[in-house]
Design an enzyme around this catalytic site. Structure first.
Site, mmCIF file in Angstrom:
data_model
loop_
_atom_site.group_PDB
_atom_site.id
_atom_site.type_symbol
_atom_site.label_atom_id
_atom_site.label_comp_id
_atom_site.label_asym_id
_atom_site.label_seq_id
_atom_site.Cartn_x
_atom_site.Cartn_y
_atom_site.Cartn_z
ATOM 1 N N GLY A 43 0.837 -1.192 0.000
ATOM 2 C CA GLY A 43 0.000 0.000 0.000
ATOM 3 C C GLY A 43 0.869 1.239 0.000
ATOM 4 O O GLY A 43 2.057 1.174 0.350
ATOM 5 N N GLN A 81 3.007 9.868 1.723
ATOM 6 C CA GLN A 81 4.351 9.268 1.784
ATOM 7 C C GLN A 81 5.252 9.721 0.642
ATOM 8 O O GLN A 81 6.465 9.529 0.702
ATOM 9 C CB GLN A 81 4.255 7.738 1.776
ATOM 10 C CG GLN A 81 3.620 7.176 3.040
ATOM 11 C CD GLN A 81 3.473 5.671 2.945
ATOM 12 O OE1 GLN A 81 2.523 5.170 2.353
ATOM 13 N NE2 GLN A 81 4.420 4.942 3.514
ATOM 14 N N CYS A 136 6.036 -0.380 7.493
ATOM 15 C CA CYS A 136 5.710 0.851 6.769
ATOM 16 C C CYS A 136 6.920 1.276 5.956
ATOM 17 O O CYS A 136 8.043 1.284 6.470
ATOM 18 C CB CYS A 136 5.316 1.952 7.753
ATOM 19 S SG CYS A 136 4.848 3.494 6.944
ATOM 20 N N LEU A 137 6.686 1.636 4.702
ATOM 21 C CA LEU A 137 7.788 2.057 3.836
ATOM 22 C C LEU A 137 8.446 3.341 4.345
ATOM 23 O O LEU A 137 9.583 3.621 3.990
ATOM 24 C CB LEU A 137 7.281 2.250 2.400
ATOM 25 C CG LEU A 137 6.777 0.963 1.717
ATOM 26 C CD1 LEU A 137 6.088 1.289 0.404
ATOM 27 C CD2 LEU A 137 7.921 -0.027 1.497
ATOM 28 N N HIS A 147 -4.333 1.587 7.887
ATOM 29 C CA HIS A 147 -2.955 2.092 7.937
ATOM 30 C C HIS A 147 -2.789 3.259 6.947
ATOM 31 O O HIS A 147 -2.181 4.290 7.277
ATOM 32 C CB HIS A 147 -2.016 0.919 7.608
ATOM 33 C CG HIS A 147 -0.560 1.246 7.471
ATOM 34 N ND1 HIS A 147 0.415 0.719 8.301
ATOM 35 C CD2 HIS A 147 0.118 2.005 6.567
ATOM 36 C CE1 HIS A 147 1.610 1.161 7.920
ATOM 37 N NE2 HIS A 147 1.468 1.944 6.857
ATOM 38 N N GLU A 148 -3.347 3.115 5.746
ATOM 39 C CA GLU A 148 -3.187 4.154 4.716
ATOM 40 C C GLU A 148 -4.007 5.403 5.040
ATOM 41 O O GLU A 148 -3.537 6.529 4.831
ATOM 42 C CB GLU A 148 -3.580 3.617 3.337
ATOM 43 C CG GLU A 148 -2.835 2.380 2.862
ATOM 44 C CD GLU A 148 -1.327 2.466 2.944
ATOM 45 O OE1 GLU A 148 -0.786 3.593 3.012
ATOM 46 O OE2 GLU A 148 -0.675 1.414 2.959
ATOM 47 N N HIS A 193 -2.174 7.488 7.371
ATOM 48 C CA HIS A 193 -1.163 8.336 6.709
ATOM 49 C C HIS A 193 -1.778 9.641 6.218
ATOM 50 O O HIS A 193 -1.175 10.708 6.345
ATOM 51 C CB HIS A 193 -0.555 7.617 5.501
ATOM 52 C CG HIS A 193 0.588 6.699 5.816
ATOM 53 N ND1 HIS A 193 1.734 7.115 6.460
ATOM 54 C CD2 HIS A 193 0.781 5.383 5.534
ATOM 55 C CE1 HIS A 193 2.580 6.090 6.562
ATOM 56 N NE2 HIS A 193 2.013 5.020 6.013
#
Ligand code: GNR
Ligand code: NI
Length: 174
Positions: free
Chosen positions: A46, A51, A99-100, A141-142, A145
């Site tokens: 995702g 991000q 997480c990236l 999670h997204e 963000h």
């Protein structure tokens, strides 16, 4: 094909609250394409526009495990413009999240197990769906963000500090 730079903690851009997309234009669709290129390149499941430093409410998800044992992974790209959580289950689930923007650090996060999500797709068509399992975890999670929230914010201070320390140590060693 454009791979964008993914912001990592403690970049302040990760704490910004993204704005709703007023109208889905070719520019929005170009952003979505670049976000998929970036997500696949980073082998994530995702990615939120936050991000990549874009303060718009756009999320892309593809739950395809990157390393299928045999053959080509089957891609299942999903786009969420202006995603909204309209219902959360009482029941919770734990998932070992990564997480990236916090590379190679993982921790168990407790979230509502199921959720109902409303969104627009890349053509502006409205959808609403109940999600469970990894998709439920990932969309929550997204959306976090988009609100400037990271998975480590759901942890105890001790666990959060441990992850930040480990990441800084790994960065120094690199
Ligand atoms: O690649 C990712 N894996 C993942 C695993 C468990 C829960 C959430 C995620 S999302 C993450 C990519 C990312 O950072 N998205 O914002
Ligand atoms: Ni993330």
């Amino acid at each position: 094909m454009t791979v964008m730079t993914i912001l990592e903690i403690p970049h302040p851009g990760l704490r910004e609250v993204a704005q709703p997309v007023a109208e889905i234009t070719d520019q929005t669709r170009a952003l979505i394409d670049d976000m998929f290129d970036t997500m696949y390149d980073a082998r994530g499941i995702g990615l939120a526009a936050t991000q990549v430093g874009v303060t718009q409410r756009v999320v892309v998800i593809d739950l395809q495990e990157p390393a299928e044992p045999e053959g080509e992974p089957v891609r299942d790209p999903r786009t969420f413009v202006n995603p909204e959580l309209v219902w959360l289950s009482e029941e919770t689930a734990n998932y070992n999240e990564g997480c990236l923007s916090i590379p190679e650090q993982y921790a168990e996060v407790e979230r509502p197990a199921r959720c109902r999500v409303k969104w627009l797709d890349r053509d502006g068509v409205a959808h609403e769906e109940e999600m469970d399992g990894l998709l439920s975890t990932c969309i929550q999670h997204e959306i976090d963000h988009l609100n400037g929230v990271l998975f480590i914010d759901h942890l105890s201070r001790l666990k959060r500090d441990m992850i930040v320390k480990k990441l800084n140590k790994a960065r120094k060693a690199a």
